[in-house]
Scaffold this motif. Structure first.
Motif, PDB file in Angstrom:
ATOM      1  N   GLN A  11      -6.395  -1.083 -10.134  1.00 12.62           N
ATOM      2  CA  GLN A  11      -5.565  -1.785  -9.753  1.00 12.62           C
ATOM      3  C   GLN A  11      -6.348  -2.119  -7.980  1.00 12.62           C
ATOM      4  O   GLN A  11      -6.536  -1.363  -7.635  1.00 12.62           O
ATOM      5  CB  GLN A  11      -3.689  -1.815  -8.953  1.00 12.62           C
ATOM      6  N   VAL A  12      -6.870  -3.094  -7.992  1.00 16.17           N
ATOM      7  CA  VAL A  12      -7.992  -3.583  -6.714  1.00 16.17           C
ATOM      8  C   VAL A  12      -6.875  -4.892  -6.281  1.00 16.17           C
ATOM      9  O   VAL A  12      -6.245  -5.230  -6.435  1.00 16.17           O
ATOM     10  CB  VAL A  12      -9.260  -4.460  -6.901  1.00 16.17           C
ATOM     11  N   CYS A  13      -7.179  -3.749  -4.435  1.00 18.72           N
ATOM     12  CA  CYS A  13      -7.004  -4.523  -3.373  1.00 18.72           C
ATOM     13  C   CYS A  13      -7.478  -5.053  -2.650  1.00 18.72           C
ATOM     14  O   CYS A  13      -8.847  -4.173  -1.852  1.00 18.72           O
ATOM     15  CB  CYS A  13      -4.855  -3.965  -2.876  1.00 18.72           C
ATOM     16  N   THR A  14      -7.541  -6.312  -2.119  1.00 17.95           N
ATOM     17  CA  THR A  14      -8.499  -6.910  -0.814  1.00 17.95           C
ATOM     18  C   THR A  14      -7.862  -6.843   0.667  1.00 17.95           C
ATOM     19  O   THR A  14      -6.472  -7.700   0.556  1.00 17.95           O
ATOM     20  CB  THR A  14      -9.380  -8.139  -1.201  1.00 17.95           C
ATOM     21  N   VAL A  15      -8.026  -6.319   1.627  1.00 15.83           N
ATOM     22  CA  VAL A  15      -7.340  -6.309   2.718  1.00 15.83           C
ATOM     23  C   VAL A  15      -8.323  -7.041   3.819  1.00 15.83           C
ATOM     24  O   VAL A  15      -9.899  -6.379   3.725  1.00 15.83           O
ATOM     25  CB  VAL A  15      -7.150  -5.041   3.209  1.00 15.83           C
ATOM     26  N   VAL A  16      -7.582  -8.865   3.998  1.00 16.31           N
ATOM     27  CA  VAL A  16      -8.641  -9.239   4.684  1.00 16.31           C
ATOM     28  C   VAL A  16      -7.475  -9.303   6.632  1.00 16.31           C
ATOM     29  O   VAL A  16      -6.686  -9.757   6.785  1.00 16.31           O
ATOM     30  CB  VAL A  16      -8.825 -10.520   4.885  1.00 16.31           C
ATOM     31  N   ASN A  17      -8.387  -8.728   7.633  1.00 18.97           N
ATOM     32  CA  ASN A  17      -8.414  -9.317   8.512  1.00 18.97           C
ATOM     33  C   ASN A  17      -8.854 -10.261   9.245  1.00 18.97           C
ATOM     34  O   ASN A  17      -9.700 -10.790   9.938  1.00 18.97           O
ATOM     35  CB  ASN A  17      -9.002  -8.118   9.639  1.00 18.97           C
ATOM     36  N   GLU A  18      -8.335 -11.188   9.329  1.00 21.01           N
ATOM     37  CA  GLU A  18      -8.366 -12.672  10.165  1.00 21.01           C
ATOM     38  C   GLU A  18      -8.301 -12.594  11.269  1.00 21.01           C
ATOM     39  O   GLU A  18      -8.343 -13.630  11.956  1.00 21.01           O
ATOM     40  CB  GLU A  18      -7.380 -13.929   9.276  1.00 21.01           C
ATOM     41  N   SER A  19      -7.833 -11.568  12.459  1.00 27.88           N
ATOM     42  CA  SER A  19      -8.179 -12.066  13.610  1.00 27.88           C
ATOM     43  C   SER A  19      -9.843 -11.696  14.225  1.00 27.88           C
ATOM     44  O   SER A  19     -10.661 -11.310  13.548  1.00 27.88           O
ATOM     45  CB  SER A  19      -7.350 -10.624  14.620  1.00 27.88           C
ATOM     46  N   VAL A  20      -9.723 -11.846  15.763  1.00 28.64           N
ATOM     47  CA  VAL A  20     -10.950 -11.741  16.056  1.00 28.64           C
ATOM     48  C   VAL A  20     -11.697 -10.633  16.107  1.00 28.64           C
ATOM     49  O   VAL A  20     -11.410  -9.897  15.743  1.00 28.64           O
ATOM     50  CB  VAL A  20     -10.635 -12.160  17.290  1.00 28.64           C
ATOM     51  N   ALA A  21     -12.933 -10.638  16.306  1.00 28.01           N
ATOM     52  CA  ALA A  21     -13.781  -9.489  16.086  1.00 28.01           C
ATOM     53  C   ALA A  21     -13.000  -8.793  16.835  1.00 28.01           C
ATOM     54  O   ALA A  21     -14.027  -7.202  16.350  1.00 28.01           O
ATOM     55  CB  ALA A  21     -15.143 -10.224  15.823  1.00 28.01           C
ATOM     56  N   ALA A  22     -12.473  -8.816  17.984  1.00 22.50           N
ATOM     57  CA  ALA A  22     -12.554  -7.855  18.849  1.00 22.50           C
ATOM     58  C   ALA A  22     -11.302  -6.678  18.616  1.00 22.50           C
ATOM     59  O   ALA A  22     -11.004  -5.684  18.518  1.00 22.50           O
ATOM     60  CB  ALA A  22     -12.197  -7.353  20.295  1.00 22.50           C
ATOM     61  N   ASN A  23     -10.384  -7.534  17.509  1.00 20.13           N
ATOM     62  CA  ASN A  23      -9.043  -6.493  16.786  1.00 20.13           C
ATOM     63  C   ASN A  23      -9.527  -6.183  15.914  1.00 20.13           C
ATOM     64  O   ASN A  23     -10.278  -6.251  14.968  1.00 20.13           O
ATOM     65  CB  ASN A  23      -7.868  -7.517  16.613  1.00 20.13           C
ATOM     66  N   THR A  24      -8.343  -4.500  15.204  1.00 19.86           N
ATOM     67  CA  THR A  24      -9.191  -4.183  14.343  1.00 19.86           C
ATOM     68  C   THR A  24      -8.139  -3.926  13.400  1.00 19.86           C
ATOM     69  O   THR A  24      -6.835  -3.750  14.249  1.00 19.86           O
ATOM     70  CB  THR A  24      -9.837  -2.701  14.267  1.00 19.86           C
ATOM     71  N   VAL A  25      -8.051  -3.435  12.391  1.00 22.75           N
ATOM     72  CA  VAL A  25      -6.606  -3.056  11.621  1.00 22.75           C
ATOM     73  C   VAL A  25      -7.046  -1.927  11.000  1.00 22.75           C
ATOM     74  O   VAL A  25      -8.262  -1.044  10.494  1.00 22.75           O
ATOM     75  CB  VAL A  25      -6.256  -3.576  10.609  1.00 22.75           C
ATOM     76  N   THR A  26      -6.018  -0.941  11.948  1.00 24.48           N
ATOM     77  CA  THR A  26      -6.301   0.807  11.170  1.00 24.48           C
ATOM     78  C   THR A  26      -4.718   1.283  10.246  1.00 24.48           C
ATOM     79  O   THR A  26      -3.551   1.428  10.710  1.00 24.48           O
ATOM     80  CB  THR A  26      -6.857   1.677  12.645  1.00 24.48           C
ATOM     81  N   PHE A  27      -5.346   2.356   8.714  1.00 24.39           N
ATOM     82  CA  PHE A  27      -4.407   2.761   8.322  1.00 24.39           C
ATOM     83  C   PHE A  27      -3.893   3.525   9.254  1.00 24.39           C
ATOM     84  O   PHE A  27      -3.891   4.724  10.049  1.00 24.39           O
ATOM     85  CB  PHE A  27      -4.914   2.725   7.714  1.00 24.39           C
ATOM     86  N   VAL A  42     -10.617   1.469   9.170  1.00 19.28           N
ATOM     87  CA  VAL A  42      -9.771   0.916  10.446  1.00 19.28           C
ATOM     88  C   VAL A  42     -11.677  -0.440   9.814  1.00 19.28           C
ATOM     89  O   VAL A  42     -12.720  -0.574   9.130  1.00 19.28           O
ATOM     90  CB  VAL A  42     -10.775   1.404  11.636  1.00 19.28           C
ATOM     91  N   ILE A  43     -10.891  -1.697  10.150  1.00 29.85           N
ATOM     92  CA  ILE A  43     -11.156  -3.008   9.574  1.00 29.85           C
ATOM     93  C   ILE A  43     -11.296  -4.031  10.375  1.00 29.85           C
ATOM     94  O   ILE A  43     -10.193  -4.405  11.639  1.00 29.85           O
ATOM     95  CB  ILE A  43     -10.298  -3.048   8.338  1.00 29.85           C
ATOM     96  N   ALA A  44     -12.696  -3.796  11.057  1.00 23.39           N
ATOM     97  CA  ALA A  44     -13.090  -4.519  11.891  1.00 23.39           C
ATOM     98  C   ALA A  44     -12.276  -6.944  11.946  1.00 23.39           C
ATOM     99  O   ALA A  44     -12.135  -6.862  10.818  1.00 23.39           O
ATOM    100  CB  ALA A  44     -14.354  -5.212  12.779  1.00 23.39           C
ATOM    101  N   GLY A  45     -12.003  -7.164  12.817  1.00 25.52           N
ATOM    102  CA  GLY A  45     -11.703  -8.410  12.756  1.00 25.52           C
ATOM    103  C   GLY A  45     -12.798  -9.245  12.100  1.00 25.52           C
ATOM    104  O   GLY A  45     -13.855  -9.302  12.113  1.00 25.52           O
ATOM    105  N   LEU A  46     -12.306 -10.419  11.113  1.00 21.97           N
ATOM    106  CA  LEU A  46     -13.330 -10.967  10.564  1.00 21.97           C
ATOM    107  C   LEU A  46     -13.711 -10.227   9.045  1.00 21.97           C
ATOM    108  O   LEU A  46     -14.984 -10.830   9.106  1.00 21.97           O
ATOM    109  CB  LEU A  46     -14.707 -12.074  11.767  1.00 21.97           C
ATOM    110  N   ASN A  47     -13.356  -9.692   8.953  1.00 28.11           N
ATOM    111  CA  ASN A  47     -13.698  -8.674   7.984  1.00 28.11           C
ATOM    112  C   ASN A  47     -12.962  -8.020   6.634  1.00 28.11           C
ATOM    113  O   ASN A  47     -11.958  -8.246   7.206  1.00 28.11           O
ATOM    114  CB  ASN A  47     -14.115  -6.981   8.524  1.00 28.11           C
ATOM    115  N   ALA A  48     -13.248  -7.575   5.162  1.00 26.19           N
ATOM    116  CA  ALA A  48     -12.082  -7.881   4.766  1.00 26.19           C
ATOM    117  C   ALA A  48     -12.684  -6.131   4.003  1.00 26.19           C
ATOM    118  O   ALA A  48     -14.023  -5.973   4.350  1.00 26.19           O
ATOM    119  CB  ALA A  48     -12.274  -8.596   3.979  1.00 26.19           C
ATOM    120  N   ARG A  49     -11.914  -5.240   3.540  1.00 23.65           N
ATOM    121  CA  ARG A  49     -12.013  -4.615   2.631  1.00 23.65           C
ATOM    122  C   ARG A  49     -11.793  -4.330   1.568  1.00 23.65           C
ATOM    123  O   ARG A  49     -10.096  -4.396   1.361  1.00 23.65           O
ATOM    124  CB  ARG A  49     -11.732  -3.083   3.607  1.00 23.65           C
TER     125      ARG A  49
END
Length: 64
Positions: A11-27, A42-49
């Motif tokens: 199964q595939v899942c794409t996680v998108v961080n729509e916040s500004v570039a300076a905000n990161t998402v960390t698991f 860690v997913i930087a803002g305006l990026n997806a993994r």
């Protein structure tokens, strides 16, 4: 953050961080987040993994 447990191997899942570039998402740690590399993922803002579920290990693995 935490990813829900997958339902089937491959199964595939794409996680998108729509916040500004300076905000990161960390698991959270892998035992909590269900992501193999846990806090190193860690997913930087305006990026997806994209992640793929491994039903053998019950973890999400980042696609690189």
């Amino acid at each position: 953050v935490i990813l829900a447990v997958g339902t089937t191997g491959g199964q595939v899942c794409t996680v998108v961080n729509e916040s500004v570039a300076a905000n990161t998402v960390t698991f959270a740690a892998s035992g909590t987040s269900n992501v193999a590399d846990g806090t190193s993922s860690v997913i930087a803002g305006l990026n997806a993994r994209r992640f793929v579920w491994d039903s053998g290990t019950s973890l999400w693995y980042p696609c690189k």
